[in-house]
Design an enzyme around this catalytic site. Structure first.
Site, PDB file in Angstrom:
ATOM      1  N   GLU A 165      22.770  25.749  -5.114  1.00  0.00           N
ATOM      2  CA  GLU A 165      22.423  24.687  -6.072  1.00  0.00           C
ATOM      3  C   GLU A 165      21.559  25.179  -7.237  1.00  0.00           C
ATOM      4  O   GLU A 165      20.541  24.578  -7.569  1.00  0.00           O
ATOM      5  CB  GLU A 165      21.738  23.530  -5.336  1.00  0.00           C
ATOM      6  N   ASN A 206      26.897  28.487  -3.520  1.00  0.00           N
ATOM      7  CA  ASN A 206      27.212  27.149  -3.008  1.00  0.00           C
ATOM      8  C   ASN A 206      26.571  26.077  -3.889  1.00  0.00           C
ATOM      9  O   ASN A 206      25.391  26.182  -4.247  1.00  0.00           O
ATOM     10  CB  ASN A 206      26.643  27.057  -1.575  1.00  0.00           C
ATOM     11  N   HIS A 242      30.061  16.381  -0.900  1.00  0.00           N
ATOM     12  CA  HIS A 242      29.474  15.182  -0.292  1.00  0.00           C
ATOM     13  C   HIS A 242      30.038  13.995  -1.065  1.00  0.00           C
ATOM     14  O   HIS A 242      29.599  13.706  -2.186  1.00  0.00           O
ATOM     15  CB  HIS A 242      27.946  15.210  -0.421  1.00  0.00           C
ATOM     16  N   GLU A 271      30.508  21.398   2.755  1.00  0.00           N
ATOM     17  CA  GLU A 271      29.622  20.359   3.301  1.00  0.00           C
ATOM     18  C   GLU A 271      30.297  18.989   3.240  1.00  0.00           C
ATOM     19  O   GLU A 271      29.656  17.975   2.939  1.00  0.00           O
ATOM     20  CB  GLU A 271      28.293  20.347   2.532  1.00  0.00           C
ATOM     21  N   ASP A 273      31.630  15.442   3.604  1.00  0.00           N
ATOM     22  CA  ASP A 273      31.486  14.186   4.331  1.00  0.00           C
ATOM     23  C   ASP A 273      31.905  13.060   3.393  1.00  0.00           C
ATOM     24  O   ASP A 273      31.881  13.213   2.175  1.00  0.00           O
ATOM     25  CB  ASP A 273      30.085  13.960   4.929  1.00  0.00           C
TER      26      ASP A 273
HETATM   27  O1  G3I Z   1      15.327  12.663  11.213  1.00  0.00           O
HETATM   28  C1  G3I Z   1      13.971  12.740  10.708  1.00  0.00           C
HETATM   29  C2  G3I Z   1      13.277  11.416  10.904  1.00  0.00           C
HETATM   30  O2  G3I Z   1      13.132  11.172  12.276  1.00  0.00           O
HETATM   31  C3  G3I Z   1      11.905  11.490  10.207  1.00  0.00           C
HETATM   32  O3  G3I Z   1      11.282  10.240  10.297  1.00  0.00           O
HETATM   33  C4  G3I Z   1      12.096  11.848   8.741  1.00  0.00           C
HETATM   34  C5  G3I Z   1      10.774  11.988   7.986  1.00  0.00           C
HETATM   35  O4  G3I Z   1      11.000  12.600   6.725  1.00  0.00           O
HETATM   36  O5  G3I Z   1      12.744  13.100   8.656  1.00  0.00           O
HETATM   37  C6  G3I Z   1      14.027  13.097   9.253  1.00  0.00           C
HETATM   38  O6  G3I Z   1      14.525  14.396   9.133  1.00  0.00           O
HETATM   39  C7  G3I Z   1      15.001  14.781   7.890  1.00  0.00           C
HETATM   40  C8  G3I Z   1      16.413  15.287   8.120  1.00  0.00           C
HETATM   41  O7  G3I Z   1      16.907  15.783   6.917  1.00  0.00           O
HETATM   42  C9  G3I Z   1      17.358  14.166   8.619  1.00  0.00           C
HETATM   43  O8  G3I Z   1      18.713  14.608   8.584  1.00  0.00           O
HETATM   44  C10 G3I Z   1      14.113  15.862   7.290  1.00  0.00           C
HETATM   45  O9  G3I Z   1      12.835  15.322   6.970  1.00  0.00           O
HETATM   46  C11 G3I Z   1      14.745  16.420   6.060  1.00  0.00           C
HETATM   47  O10 G3I Z   1      14.008  17.500   5.539  1.00  0.00           O
HETATM   48  C12 G3I Z   1      16.153  16.875   6.366  1.00  0.00           C
HETATM   49  O11 G3I Z   1      16.803  17.162   5.193  1.00  0.00           O
HETATM   50  C13 G3I Z   1      17.838  18.118   5.178  1.00  0.00           C
HETATM   51  C14 G3I Z   1      18.039  18.454   3.708  1.00  0.00           C
HETATM   52  O12 G3I Z   1      19.174  19.286   3.550  1.00  0.00           O
HETATM   53  C15 G3I Z   1      16.830  19.185   3.126  1.00  0.00           C
HETATM   54  O13 G3I Z   1      16.661  20.428   3.713  1.00  0.00           O
HETATM   55  C16 G3I Z   1      19.122  17.520   5.777  1.00  0.00           C
HETATM   56  O14 G3I Z   1      18.994  17.398   7.196  1.00  0.00           O
HETATM   57  C17 G3I Z   1      20.303  18.425   5.483  1.00  0.00           C
HETATM   58  O15 G3I Z   1      21.499  17.795   5.889  1.00  0.00           O
HETATM   59  C18 G3I Z   1      20.369  18.681   3.981  1.00  0.00           C
HETATM   60  O16 G3I Z   1      21.432  19.555   3.741  1.00  0.00           O
HETATM   61  C19 G3I Z   1      21.689  19.818   2.365  1.00  0.00           C
HETATM   62  C20 G3I Z   1      22.187  21.248   2.278  1.00  0.00           C
HETATM   63  O17 G3I Z   1      21.254  22.134   2.852  1.00  0.00           O
HETATM   64  C21 G3I Z   1      22.480  21.650   0.823  1.00  0.00           C
HETATM   65  N1  G3I Z   1      23.400  20.704   0.224  1.00  0.00           N
HETATM   66  C22 G3I Z   1      23.019  19.291   0.314  1.00  0.00           C
HETATM   67  C23 G3I Z   1      22.775  18.901   1.775  1.00  0.00           C
HETATM   68  C24 G3I Z   1      22.435  17.427   1.884  1.00  0.00           C
HETATM   69  O18 G3I Z   1      21.223  17.153   1.226  1.00  0.00           O
END
Ligand code: G3I
Length: 366
Positions: A165, A206, A242, A271, A273
């Site tokens: 990104e 990516n 996405h 990715e 969905d």
């Molecule tokens: O599930 C918890 C929840 O219980 C809690 O209350 C909350 C508090 O912030 O956090 C939740 O977890 C979050 C999680 O996503 C849920 O899926 C994390 O904070 C959060 O940091 C995390 O974000 C991830 C995001 O990248 C940032 O790193 C996502 O999982 C992940 O799917 C997403 O993936 C990105 C790719 O790396 C790059 N492309 C876009 C893609 C979607 O944003």
């Protein structure tokens, strides 16, 4: 191979070599042993890898998750386990436990493995962002981080999302700590460092919102063409896809993928969905519309020769980032919360099994 074995550096080389051997053996066996009516069975016949982003927790404690993943898919990528924040939250202190679980699962099941993602502006600890004020130290930190990932997993991984990104929607380079600290060539530097750290791994740029031609996609195209022209090792371009609002005309996406393939890089859908919250109709109708979007994306992928990998961003609706991100319930993946296949799964399977293009040349590497 267990995750524990990966903890000792002297064993690591052995573990990597063993992992490669296991993967190679498993590959030759898979053609005969994959269940006939699965996504990976039909994908493999087309030279395609099909996979999902995975999390360590269900791999540790959910048998149904593990079984479904191993049955249907032939590649996994790390959703969050190999982001900078996850593995090096403090300078020089690496934690590999979560990533090791994923690599061990992939190895045990003869699946390919993609590492996601080395250089990104999100999931980046403050201590790294602060180094933008001290370019030599920032450059060293980037190299050390890349070296550490390469040393640990370079022998077993197939793909590596090296830079994620870096582009804005208008086609300018995104204003990130990396750009501020190291200037525009941080991208080339990251790829060169990754190649030195893991010479056999295919390296990926990516990004999101690049499937249609337009300023952003054009800028990524120009970037990759420039990198290749300078001899920088970039082997694939990842299109995240996405799809939060369905899909328009597929023709321009096909043409766009085609032009990237003609540059000589692999095209990966990394990715995928398809959110349903913005689709029209009853809940059942939304799932049919979603299936139609998945079908059309898969048709693009089976018809553009350069597409070698398709991954969804999560295995099932209870392992998706969409509801967390949008704050609304959704169901964006191929399997529901109880791991039952949805209409979207049957649509993807149908395209893989029956779309009339026949076997294609895929990525035979590794
Ligand atoms: O599930 C918890 C929840 O219980 C809690 O209350 C909350 C508090 O912030 O956090 C939740 O977890 C979050 C999680 O996503 C849920 O899926 C994390 O904070 C959060 O940091 C995390 O974000 C991830 C995001 O990248 C940032 O790193 C996502 O999982 C992940 O799917 C997403 O993936 C990105 C790719 O790396 C790059 N492309 C876009 C893609 C979607 O944003």
């Amino acid at each position: 191979m267990t995750a524990d074995l990966l903890n000792s550096p002297p064993l690591l080389l052995l573990a990597s070599a063993a992992a490669s051997a296991v993967l190679a053996l498993a590959d030759s066996a898979r053609a005969q042993t994959t269940a006939p009516d699965t996504l990976q069975h039909w994908a493999a016949r087309r030279g395609l890898l099909i996979g999902v982003a995975v999390a360590p927790r269900p791999l540790r404690d959910d048998d149904a998750y593990r079984q479904l993943l191993a049955r249907e898919f032939n590649i996994v990528t790390t959703e969050n386990a190999l982001k900078w924040q996850s593995i090096q939250p403090r300078p020089g202190e690496f934690t590999w436990d979560d990533a090791d679980v994923i690599v061990a699962f992939a190895t045990e099941h003869g699946m390919k493995f993609r590492s996601h993602c080395a250089v990104w502006h999100h999931a980046l600890p403050d201590w790294v962002a602060a180094l933008a004020a001290d370019p030599p130290r920032m450059r060293q930190a980037m190299r050390d981080h890349i070296d550490a990932i390469g040393a640990r997993y370079g022998g077993g991984m197939t793909y590596w999302d090296v830079v994620n990104e870096a582009m804005e929607d208008d086609g300018t380079l995104r204003d990130t700590p990396w750009l501020r600290g190291l200037g525009p060539d941080y991208i080339a530097e990251a790829f060169v460092a990754a190649h030195a750290a893991a010479p056999a791994v295919k390296l990926v740029y990516n990004d999101y919102g690049t499937e249609y031609p337009g300023p952003k996609s054009d800028a990524v195209y120009a970037l990759v063409r420039d990198l290749l022209g300078r001899g920088v090792p970039v082997h694939a371009v990842g299109f995240q896809m996405h799809l939060l609002r369905g899909l328009g005309d597929a023709g321009p996406i096909k043409a766009n993928f085609q032009r990237f393939a003609e540059l000589g890089v692999q095209v990966h859908v990394t990715e995928l969905d398809v959110a349903i919250q913005n689709l029209e109709g009853t809940p059942a109708r939304k799932l049919e519309r979603q299936a139609d979007v998945y079908r059309r994306v898969m048709e693009i992928c089976t018809r553009v020769e350069g597409v070698t990998v398709v991954q969804t961003w999560g295995l099932s609706d209870n392992h998706s980032w969409i509801s967390w991100f949008t704050g609304k319930p959704d169901a964006a993946l191929l399997f529901d919360e109880t791991y039952q296949p949805k209409p979207a799964y049957h649509a993807v399977l149908d395209v893989l099994a029956h779309d009339g293009q026949g076997p294609r040349a895929g990525d035979s590497s590794r």
